[in-house]
Design an enzyme around this catalytic site. Structure first.
Site, PDB file in Angstrom:
ATOM      1  N   ASP A 155       0.885  -1.165   0.000  1.00 22.55           N
ATOM      2  CA  ASP A 155       0.000   0.000   0.000  1.00 22.55           C
ATOM      3  C   ASP A 155       0.920   1.211   0.000  1.00 22.55           C
ATOM      4  OD1 ASP A 155      -1.628   2.149   0.534  1.00 22.55           O
ATOM      5  OD2 ASP A 155      -2.529   1.320   2.347  1.00 22.55           O
ATOM      6  N   ASN A 190       3.111   3.616 -10.686  1.00 21.93           N
ATOM      7  CA  ASN A 190       1.872   3.531 -11.451  1.00 21.93           C
ATOM      8  C   ASN A 190       0.618   3.563 -10.578  1.00 21.93           C
ATOM      9  OD1 ASN A 190       0.114   2.658 -13.796  1.00 21.93           O
ATOM     10  ND2 ASN A 190      -0.079   0.866 -12.473  1.00 21.93           N
ATOM     11  N   SER A 202       1.960   9.951 -14.732  1.00 20.19           N
ATOM     12  CA  SER A 202       1.122  11.123 -14.513  1.00 20.19           C
ATOM     13  C   SER A 202      -0.114  10.977 -15.392  1.00 20.19           C
ATOM     14  CB  SER A 202       1.918  12.396 -14.831  1.00 20.19           C
ATOM     15  OG  SER A 202       1.129  13.553 -14.684  1.00 20.19           O
ATOM     16  N   TYR A 220      -8.137  15.083  -8.996  1.00 21.51           N
ATOM     17  CA  TYR A 220      -7.227  14.235  -9.766  1.00 21.51           C
ATOM     18  C   TYR A 220      -6.259  15.108 -10.567  1.00 21.51           C
ATOM     19  CZ  TYR A 220      -5.666  10.634 -13.080  1.00 21.51           C
ATOM     20  OH  TYR A 220      -4.910   9.771 -13.831  1.00 21.51           O
ATOM     21  N   LYS A 254      -1.998  15.235 -10.213  1.00 25.50           N
ATOM     22  CA  LYS A 254      -1.086  15.001 -11.334  1.00 25.50           C
ATOM     23  C   LYS A 254      -0.248  16.243 -11.645  1.00 25.50           C
ATOM     24  CE  LYS A 254      -2.167  10.716 -11.894  1.00 25.50           C
ATOM     25  NZ  LYS A 254      -1.208   9.657 -11.508  1.00 25.50           N
ATOM     26  N   THR A 268      -9.506   1.914 -18.900  1.00 20.78           N
ATOM     27  CA  THR A 268      -9.063   1.213 -17.702  1.00 20.78           C
ATOM     28  C   THR A 268     -10.111   1.398 -16.621  1.00 20.78           C
ATOM     29  OG1 THR A 268      -7.939   3.033 -16.546  1.00 20.78           O
ATOM     30  CG2 THR A 268      -6.707   1.929 -18.305  1.00 20.78           C
TER      31      THR A 268
END
Length: 271
Positions: free
Chosen positions: A56, A83, A134, A148, A152, A183
């Site tokens: 984690d 990732n 990123s 989000y 990034k 994804t």
């Protein structure tokens, strides 16, 4: 030379596809995930070439312990791919402090934890390659993904600075910036608080994507293999065909805005 790759978030999405591609290419891969049982089939297929390890990334102590375990297991860590990540949909006004912190804990501080754990090993080796995953949303923004976007943008600033600090140690930094891909990150949760006034913005966002806006994650394997194998990897690498036109358009608008206010800006400098 056979390289050892440590990749976080390896059990699904980009991480799963890239892990398998690296193994097929003959690399040794330390594949970390919260749920390593999802990697059992790869262990059965590739044997000792894969080292599944539970991690984690928001747990700083565990991050350092895992990096040490990988180094002890394989003898080196040549490439780190940060990732692991998560996303949450919602207008900025809708997010609680806890929800905002959760995104930063994984997307930024988790990445920082593993990066800091790996750096002493790569400095001692006098070589290494850190690949920070990123997003195009670290360069430009979209509505209802504000937190989000923010994580990034933070990754971009951290990584660009890091590149200037560690180049002298033989360590390369690359920032991978995918556009939208099919994804399960897009199946992320939404902010618990919902404000009806933002419904038109959310609807416009949902309707904005064309059928070919999202790339196929399988198509990214060759690009990542090229990146890992490059002796002179780029600082930034866009993935997908949507990113460059979008970034170019936004940056041209930014330049125009800065230029329009040039006189005001220069006056603010003083004599």
């Amino acid at each position: 030379m056979q390289k050892t790759i440590l990749i976080t978030g390896a059990s699904k999405g980009f991480g799963r596809v890239w892990t398998e591609a690296f193994l097929e290419q003959g690399y040794q891969v330390a594949a970390s995930a919260r749920n390593v049982e999802r990697l059992n089939d790869l262990k059965d297929k590739f044997g000792h070439a894969i080292f599944p390890i539970q991690l984690d990334v928001t747990n700083r102590t565990q991050s350092f312990e895992v990096v040490k375990d990988v180094k002890d297991h394989f003898g080196s860590i040549d490439v780190l791919i940060n990732n692991a990540g998560l996303t949450m949909f919602g207008a900025i006004e809708e997010f609680s402090e806890e929800e905002a912190k959760a995104q930063f804990e994984t997307n930024f501080f988790g990445l920082l934890n593993v990066t800091q754990a790996v750096l002493p090993i790569m400095r001692e080796q006098k070589n290494g390659h850190i690949i920070q995953v990123s997003s195009i949303l670290g360069l430009v923004t979209l509505p209802v993904l504000g937190l989000y976007n923010a994580t990034k943008f933070a990754v971009e600033g951290l990584s660009e600075t890091l590149a200037s600090e560690v180049a002298g140690f033989g360590i390369n930094i690359s920032i991978v910036e995918p556009n939208g891909y099919e994804t399960d990150i897009w199946a992320g949760t939404s902010a618990k608080k919902q404000i009806e006034a933002y419904n038109p913005v959310k609807k416009a966002f949902q309707e904005s994507a064309s059928p070919d806006s999202y790339g196929k994650i399988e198509a990214t394997k060759e690009a990542m293999l090229n990146l890992v194998e490059s002796s002179k990897p780029p600082l930034r690498l866009l993935l997908g065909k949507v990113g460059l036109p979008f970034v170019k358009q936004v940056y041209e608008q930014r330049m125009a805005g800065w230029t329009d206010w040039k006189e005001v800006s220069e006056t603010a400098h003083g004599k």
